[in-house]
Design a protein around this motif. Structure first.
Motif, PDB file in Angstrom:
ATOM      1  N   LYS A 116     -54.502 -64.847 -97.813  1.00 60.92           N
ATOM      2  CA  LYS A 116     -53.832 -63.867 -98.657  1.00 60.92           C
ATOM      3  C   LYS A 116     -54.628 -62.565 -98.645  1.00 60.92           C
ATOM      4  CE  LYS A 116     -50.993 -66.901-100.766  1.00 60.92           C
ATOM      5  NZ  LYS A 116     -49.691 -66.892-101.258  1.00 60.92           N
ATOM      6  N   THR A 117     -54.161 -61.605 -97.865  1.00 65.90           N
ATOM      7  CA  THR A 117     -54.812 -60.302 -97.818  1.00 65.90           C
ATOM      8  C   THR A 117     -54.093 -59.345 -98.753  1.00 65.90           C
ATOM      9  OG1 THR A 117     -53.469 -59.608 -95.933  1.00 65.90           O
ATOM     10  CG2 THR A 117     -55.597 -60.599 -95.451  1.00 65.90           C
ATOM     11  N   LYS A 118     -54.787 -58.294 -99.165  1.00 68.37           N
ATOM     12  CA  LYS A 118     -54.212 -57.237 -99.991  1.00 68.37           C
ATOM     13  C   LYS A 118     -54.287 -55.925 -99.217  1.00 68.37           C
ATOM     14  CE  LYS A 118     -55.506 -58.951-104.564  1.00 68.37           C
ATOM     15  NZ  LYS A 118     -56.249 -58.612-105.785  1.00 68.37           N
ATOM     16  N   ARG A 119     -53.422 -55.004 -99.585  1.00 64.22           N
ATOM     17  CA  ARG A 119     -53.460 -53.672 -98.973  1.00 64.22           C
ATOM     18  C   ARG A 119     -54.375 -52.793 -99.819  1.00 64.22           C
ATOM     19  NH1 ARG A 119     -51.425 -52.679 -94.584  1.00 64.22           N
ATOM     20  NH2 ARG A 119     -51.365 -50.481 -94.985  1.00 64.22           N
ATOM     21  N   TYR A 120     -55.184 -51.994 -99.140  1.00 63.21           N
ATOM     22  CA  TYR A 120     -56.120 -51.095 -99.801  1.00 63.21           C
ATOM     23  C   TYR A 120     -56.027 -49.705 -99.196  1.00 63.21           C
ATOM     24  CZ  TYR A 120     -58.432 -55.221-101.726  1.00 63.21           C
ATOM     25  OH  TYR A 120     -58.702 -56.386-102.407  1.00 63.21           O
ATOM     26  N   GLU A 164     -55.507 -46.535 -94.865  1.00 65.99           N
ATOM     27  CA  GLU A 164     -54.879 -47.687 -95.502  1.00 65.99           C
ATOM     28  C   GLU A 164     -55.052 -48.888 -94.598  1.00 65.99           C
ATOM     29  OE1 GLU A 164     -50.902 -47.077 -96.848  1.00 65.99           O
ATOM     30  OE2 GLU A 164     -51.431 -45.260 -97.950  1.00 65.99           O
ATOM     31  N   LYS A 182     -55.589 -53.624 -94.607  1.00 68.12           N
ATOM     32  CA  LYS A 182     -55.552 -54.911 -95.297  1.00 68.12           C
ATOM     33  C   LYS A 182     -56.974 -55.415 -95.433  1.00 68.12           C
ATOM     34  CE  LYS A 182     -51.009 -56.438 -93.856  1.00 68.12           C
ATOM     35  NZ  LYS A 182     -50.238 -57.461 -93.145  1.00 68.12           N
ATOM     36  N   SER A 185     -56.856 -50.868-104.623  1.00 67.01           N
ATOM     37  CA  SER A 185     -55.820 -51.802-104.224  1.00 67.01           C
ATOM     38  C   SER A 185     -54.468 -51.136-104.365  1.00 67.01           C
ATOM     39  CB  SER A 185     -55.885 -53.057-105.102  1.00 67.01           C
ATOM     40  OG  SER A 185     -54.816 -53.908-104.800  1.00 67.01           O
ATOM     41  N   LEU A 186     -53.585 -51.344-103.407  1.00 68.49           N
ATOM     42  CA  LEU A 186     -52.231 -50.798-103.460  1.00 68.49           C
ATOM     43  C   LEU A 186     -51.241 -51.801-104.013  1.00 68.49           C
ATOM     44  CD1 LEU A 186     -52.150 -48.919-100.042  1.00 68.49           C
ATOM     45  CD2 LEU A 186     -52.578 -47.982-102.299  1.00 68.49           C
ATOM     46  N   GLU A 187     -51.696 -52.972-104.425  1.00 69.50           N
ATOM     47  CA  GLU A 187     -50.813 -54.017-104.954  1.00 69.50           C
ATOM     48  C   GLU A 187     -51.026 -54.231-106.417  1.00 69.50           C
ATOM     49  OE1 GLU A 187     -51.520 -57.404-102.477  1.00 69.50           O
ATOM     50  OE2 GLU A 187     -50.672 -56.394-100.762  1.00 69.50           O
TER      51      GLU A 187
END
Length: 51
Positions: free
Chosen positions: A17-21, A29, A31, A49-51
């Protein structure tokens, strides 16, 4: 056992589970994964974090 460059186990990278940054220093931008995410472009830890 010594390893260089790769994971030590059989890890399914697509299942992690990666997040966007976004980097607040250079605007890149990307992951990321983990507690201390670092921008791959400028190596800054000033990211949001973009999420």
């Amino acid at each position: 056992m010594c390893t260089v460059g790769g994971p030590m186990g059989d890890i399914k990278l697509k299942k992690l589970k990666t997040k966007r940054y976004r980097c607040l220093d250079c605007g890149n931008e990307f992951k990321g994964l983990g507690k201390r995410v670092i921008c791959p472009s400028c190596q800054s830890d000033n990211v949001e974090s973009l999420e």
